[in-house]
Scaffold this active site. Structure first.
Site, PDB file in Angstrom:
ATOM      1  N   ASN A  24       0.759  -1.203   0.041  1.00 23.29           N
ATOM      2  CA  ASN A  24       0.057   0.152   0.109  1.00 23.29           C
ATOM      3  C   ASN A  24       0.852   1.247   0.071  1.00 23.29           C
ATOM      4  OD1 ASN A  24      -1.891   2.016   0.321  1.00 23.29           O
ATOM      5  ND2 ASN A  24      -2.121   1.496   2.725  1.00 23.29           N
ATOM      6  N   TRP A  25       0.813   2.080  -1.241  1.00 23.35           N
ATOM      7  CA  TRP A  25       1.976   2.981  -1.315  1.00 23.35           C
ATOM      8  C   TRP A  25       1.342   4.350  -0.751  1.00 23.35           C
ATOM      9  CZ3 TRP A  25       3.814   2.594  -7.182  1.00 23.35           C
ATOM     10  CH2 TRP A  25       4.331   1.240  -7.345  1.00 23.35           C
ATOM     11  N   LYS A  26       0.204   4.253  -0.246  1.00 20.81           N
ATOM     12  CA  LYS A  26      -0.477   5.464   0.426  1.00 20.81           C
ATOM     13  C   LYS A  26      -0.374   6.621  -0.457  1.00 20.81           C
ATOM     14  CE  LYS A  26       0.276   3.286   4.808  1.00 20.81           C
ATOM     15  NZ  LYS A  26       0.210   3.321   6.308  1.00 20.81           N
ATOM     16  N   HIS A  68      -9.674   0.760   4.825  1.00 26.81           N
ATOM     17  CA  HIS A  68      -8.353   0.918   5.443  1.00 26.81           C
ATOM     18  C   HIS A  68      -8.466   1.699   6.772  1.00 26.81           C
ATOM     19  CE1 HIS A  68      -4.169   2.276   6.057  1.00 26.81           C
ATOM     20  NE2 HIS A  68      -3.592   1.252   5.552  1.00 26.81           N
ATOM     21  N   GLU A 123      -6.602   4.357   7.854  1.00 21.98           N
ATOM     22  CA  GLU A 123      -6.663   5.506   7.674  1.00 21.98           C
ATOM     23  C   GLU A 123      -7.797   6.412   7.062  1.00 21.98           C
ATOM     24  OE1 GLU A 123      -2.797   5.161   5.556  1.00 21.98           O
ATOM     25  OE2 GLU A 123      -2.018   4.397   7.487  1.00 21.98           O
ATOM     26  N   GLU A 140      -5.219  -5.536  10.451  1.00 18.82           N
ATOM     27  CA  GLU A 140      -4.323  -4.188  10.725  1.00 18.82           C
ATOM     28  C   GLU A 140      -4.542  -3.622  12.021  1.00 18.82           C
ATOM     29  OE1 GLU A 140      -2.260  -3.344   6.838  1.00 18.82           O
ATOM     30  OE2 GLU A 140      -4.195  -1.798   6.863  1.00 18.82           O
ATOM     31  N   GLY A 181       2.389   2.204  10.759  1.00 20.49           N
ATOM     32  CA  GLY A 181       3.249   3.214  10.571  1.00 20.49           C
ATOM     33  C   GLY A 181       3.968   3.729  11.714  1.00 20.49           C
ATOM     34  N   SER A 215       3.452  -2.190  10.306  1.00 21.00           N
ATOM     35  CA  SER A 215       5.159  -2.191  10.433  1.00 21.00           C
ATOM     36  C   SER A 215       5.625  -3.435   9.958  1.00 21.00           C
ATOM     37  CB  SER A 215       5.445  -1.605  11.690  1.00 21.00           C
ATOM     38  OG  SER A 215       4.726  -0.470  12.003  1.00 21.00           O
ATOM     39  N   GLY A 274       2.668  -1.345   4.258  1.00 14.84           N
ATOM     40  CA  GLY A 274       2.953  -0.119   3.924  1.00 14.84           C
ATOM     41  C   GLY A 274       4.208   0.556   3.493  1.00 14.84           C
ATOM     42  N   GLY A 275       4.709   1.230   4.462  1.00 20.23           N
ATOM     43  CA  GLY A 275       6.204   1.880   4.406  1.00 20.23           C
ATOM     44  C   GLY A 275       7.358   0.997   3.675  1.00 20.23           C
TER      45      GLY A 275
HETATM   46  C1  PEP Z   1      -0.933  -0.201   5.863  1.00 22.34           C
HETATM   47  O1  PEP Z   1      -0.890   0.900   5.412  1.00 22.34           O
HETATM   48  O2  PEP Z   1      -1.793  -0.754   5.468  1.00 22.34           O
HETATM   49  C2  PEP Z   1       0.457  -0.522   6.817  1.00 22.34           C
HETATM   50  C3  PEP Z   1       0.403  -1.713   7.426  1.00 22.34           C
HETATM   51  O3  PEP Z   1       1.387   0.359   7.071  1.00 22.34           O
HETATM   52  P1  PEP Z   1       2.859   0.207   7.548  1.00 22.34           P
HETATM   53  O4  PEP Z   1       3.374  -1.066   7.076  1.00 22.34           O
HETATM   54  O5  PEP Z   1       3.520   1.441   7.366  1.00 22.34           O
HETATM   55  O6  PEP Z   1       2.625   0.047   9.127  1.00 22.34           O
END
Ligand code: PEP
Length: 253
Positions: A9-11, A97, A99, A169, A175, A215, A236-237
């Site tokens: 997930n590049w957000k 999601h 966010e 999640e 994040g 994470s 994500g990151g």
């Molecule tokens: C996400 O955006 O779904 C996520 C899990 O982010 P991160 O890996 O950065 O915690």
């Protein structure tokens, strides 16, 4: 058996050049396993979907949207429908999601409409569920996950739900650098699978893929993937760094 699934997930990151470069590297360096041993997908920002889908068209790396709107067309300024996503080469769409739930304010009912629209439009939704830190501390994790699942999938038959992937999640791990321990994650994945068996049937619960997100990094991916009910990772990151994402894909195989 459930094929492992790694989605990035590049957000709200990348630009027109870096999105295509990242996609091309992922496609070329995961070509030996993507599609065959592991399902791989990336979810770029809407505006780069078409370019990324084009860059990935000869590969087995799929493309997903980070969101979707539930109406098919019309006066919904700023929104993007399932048919538009299909038109530019999407296979998947994230729904609910954290966010979007907690920053944008999406409700369970809205998420439900999005999941239904994704399925109806021929996409494969990835329904995100998970508790806030305060909810975990108040021992409400199972309650929150139950609400997200029951409301998110309300009105959908087992046949329809069979195309959905669930992503657990925990919000406190997204994040933040905090990861649920493999045991904490496994406990919730096991709970989700049992709940799906109750809501639908044992076969659906056995076949549906449940990803963990929060994470995920190359150095914790193996322990997470080693859990019986963790079928993949929503990243994500670390999905923005080709080396890290590729290493996570290799771990998942
Ligand atoms: C996400 O955006 O779904 C996520 C899990 O982010 P991160 O890996 O950065 O915690």
């Amino acid at each position: 058996m459930r094929k492992p699934f790694v989605a990035g997930n590049w957000k709200m990151n990348t630009d027109s050049n870096s999105s295509v470069e990242l996609a091309e590297r992922i496609a070329s360096e995961s070509a030996d396993v993507a599609g065959r041993d592991v399902t791989v997908a990336v979810c770029p920002p809407f505006i780069y979907l078409q370019a990324v889908a084009k860059a990935l068209s000869a590969s087995s790396v799929g493309v997903g949207a980070q969101d979707i709107y539930y109406e098919s067309k019309g006066a919904f300024t700023g929104e993007i429908s399932a048919s538009m996503l299909k038109d530019v080469g999407c296979t998947y769409c994230l729904c609910g999601h954290s966010e979007r739930r907690h920053i944008i304010g999406e409700t369970d009912d809205l998420v439900n409409k999005k999941v239904a629209a994704g399925i109806g439009g021929g996409l494969l939704p990835i329904l995100c569920v998970g508790e806030l830190r305060a909810e975990r501390e108040a021992s409400q994790t199972n309650e929150v996950v139950t609400r997200h699942l029951k409301k998110g999938l309300a009105g959908l038959s087992a046949e329809k739900v069979s195309v959905v992937t669930i992503a657990y999640e925990p919000v406190w791990a997204i994040g933040t650098g905090l990861t649920a321990t493999p045991q904490q994650a496994q406990e919730v994945h096991d709970f989700i699978r049992k709940l799906l068996a109750e809501m639908y049937d044992g076969q659906l619960a056995e076949e549906i893929r449940i990803l963990y997100g929060g994470s995920v990094k190359p150095d914790n991916a193996a322990d997470l993937m080693g859990q019986r009910d963790i079928d993949g990772l929503l990243v994500g990151g670390a999905s923005l760094k080709a080396d890290d994402f590729l290493a996570i894909i290799q771990v998942a195989v």
